[in-house]
Design a protein around this motif. Sequence first.
Motif, mmCIF file in Angstrom:
data_model
loop_
_atom_site.group_PDB
_atom_site.id
_atom_site.type_symbol
_atom_site.label_atom_id
_atom_site.label_comp_id
_atom_site.label_asym_id
_atom_site.label_seq_id
_atom_site.Cartn_x
_atom_site.Cartn_y
_atom_site.Cartn_z
ATOM 1 N N CYS A 24 -70.840 -52.214 0.421
ATOM 2 C CA CYS A 24 -70.129 -52.855 -0.443
ATOM 3 C C CYS A 24 -70.525 -52.702 -2.002
ATOM 4 O O CYS A 24 -71.965 -52.687 -2.148
ATOM 5 C CB CYS A 24 -70.387 -54.351 -0.193
ATOM 6 S SG CYS A 24 -69.676 -55.515 -1.326
ATOM 7 N N CYS A 27 -72.217 -56.311 -3.243
ATOM 8 C CA CYS A 27 -73.581 -56.980 -2.691
ATOM 9 C C CYS A 27 -74.336 -55.899 -2.203
ATOM 10 O O CYS A 27 -75.558 -56.212 -1.537
ATOM 11 C CB CYS A 27 -73.092 -58.001 -1.979
ATOM 12 S SG CYS A 27 -72.520 -57.700 -0.095
ATOM 13 N N CYS A 38 -65.315 -56.960 2.477
ATOM 14 C CA CYS A 38 -66.996 -57.255 2.814
ATOM 15 C C CYS A 38 -66.959 -58.734 3.272
ATOM 16 O O CYS A 38 -66.423 -59.587 2.660
ATOM 17 C CB CYS A 38 -67.708 -57.115 1.420
ATOM 18 S SG CYS A 38 -69.589 -57.807 1.767
ATOM 19 N N CYS A 41 -69.485 -61.017 0.859
ATOM 20 C CA CYS A 41 -69.058 -61.485 -0.396
ATOM 21 C C CYS A 41 -67.729 -61.349 -0.684
ATOM 22 O O CYS A 41 -67.259 -61.856 -1.630
ATOM 23 C CB CYS A 41 -69.840 -60.641 -1.432
ATOM 24 S SG CYS A 41 -69.025 -59.216 -1.840
#
Lengths: 132, 370
Positions: A24, A27, A38, A41
């Motif tokens: 990701c 994050c 993701c 997040c």
Amino acid sequence: MEHESVPLYWRNIPSYYRLVAKRCRKCGEVYYPPAVKCPKCGSAELEDFQLPHEGELVEFTVLRSVPTDFLKQKPLVIGLVKLGPVKVLGQIVDAAPEKLKAGQKMEVVFRRVVVDGKYGLVMYGYKFRPRP
Amino acid sequence: MQDVWVNGTAMMQTGRHYNLNIDEMAARVLDEALKDAGYPELDALFVASATAEQADKQQMLGAYIASRLGLDKIATYRVENADGSGGSALMAAAMAVRSGLYNCVAVVGVDKPNDVLSNQQQDIYSTATDSVYERYFGVTPAAQAALMAKMYLAKYEYKYEDLALWPVLMHKYGASNPYAYIRKQAKVEDVLDSELVSDPLRLYDVGPMADGAAAAVLCSRKGVAKVLGMWSSTNAVPFNARQEYDVLYSAREAAERAYRMAGVTPRDVATAEVHDSYSILGVLAVEALGLAPRGGLLASLRSGAEVRVNLSGGLKSRGNVMGATGVYQAVEVVWQLIGRGPFKRVDGSIGVVHSMGGVDRTSTVVVLGL
Ligand SMILES: [Zn+2]
């Protein structure tokens, strides 16, 4: 299993040959199998992430009752191997199961996985073995 | 919203039914359940099957089951969640009545895993794992359950002999269930002497695949038992990425929500049927349902405490009827609550069904009460 489809195999080659995961961008979390979004997040901005080819053994089992594709190779040693930020489930080869121990160093090797009949596909992928 | 009541139930003995087609088997139990319910006007049929396409090369199973009985102009739905199909179909059927759209529906679970050879059964069962990242490499549900067993036994400092107490208990209960596949008692030595399937799991830790069919008729009008609560949950974390391997996340979530909806606690549960496709998963399911503390079930089995779960014998003894299993469990729990057939009435009025697809991929928990 008979007659595995060519595109089904072909499109997964990045995973099977090179262990390409997703990271990701927002994050930094890494997903294998690759996530589409993701879960941590919610970002859809994921980039390819090459997993390291060395890691350590988390746990393993010797599987004696196997699907038809693997009858010639039985028993299969199935293990969970920690590669960098993720764990990967797969076959362990070139190892005496009684000598395997959780925590030991492992490495990724490239091997034949399934041969589909006499005239069908020969399919490849990653397996793991103890590091010498 | 309408109440959902179980009006009729039926099941056939599990085993190897080489002389019956899959739709024929399902139609037989469906007709029996409809008869038991007094032949109500049926609005829809929900079919649970995990292997129909692969073992019997049949799609649209609902329509063919209905046609064997001349059930015309009804809706048919097929629900597939591998060996958790039964619980999912049961919940879908109950939702359809609860919503008020239908007044009477039937759910039938059917599968014939013995229409193929045992190696091919492994092929079919493996499609319940992730086909690209697990099945491709030869990973089966047995291998995953074995890894969980190894980690559970190590974490709570149990020996394999402790885990062997689960199949022994299942054989004890299954021995008195005439609908079960395996009806004989077993000793710990029998378990220890059986062949290794995937260490530490042995043959006695595996629920044998059995052909079978079970059915229930659910209506908004009063019946013999009521659906008090239900919930279904998926565990979205891949097997390789799990944080912990000694808990069934999907079962825990489904159970908490189903209990809340029913307004009950684990203390109220008089009987439960859980998905013990492998003995370790039965142990983890009992703990996920809050019927034993985490890591504590084997200790209570060891101390000789009476554990009244899977009075049918569970998947171990009644058999793993794949997609039909959840429907079997529902019929068994109803019969245990009302003391019907071979089942002695349990002391209490609340029963729970836990149906699971794969190794903690999906779980459905249904709370039934009188
Ligand atoms: Zn993220």
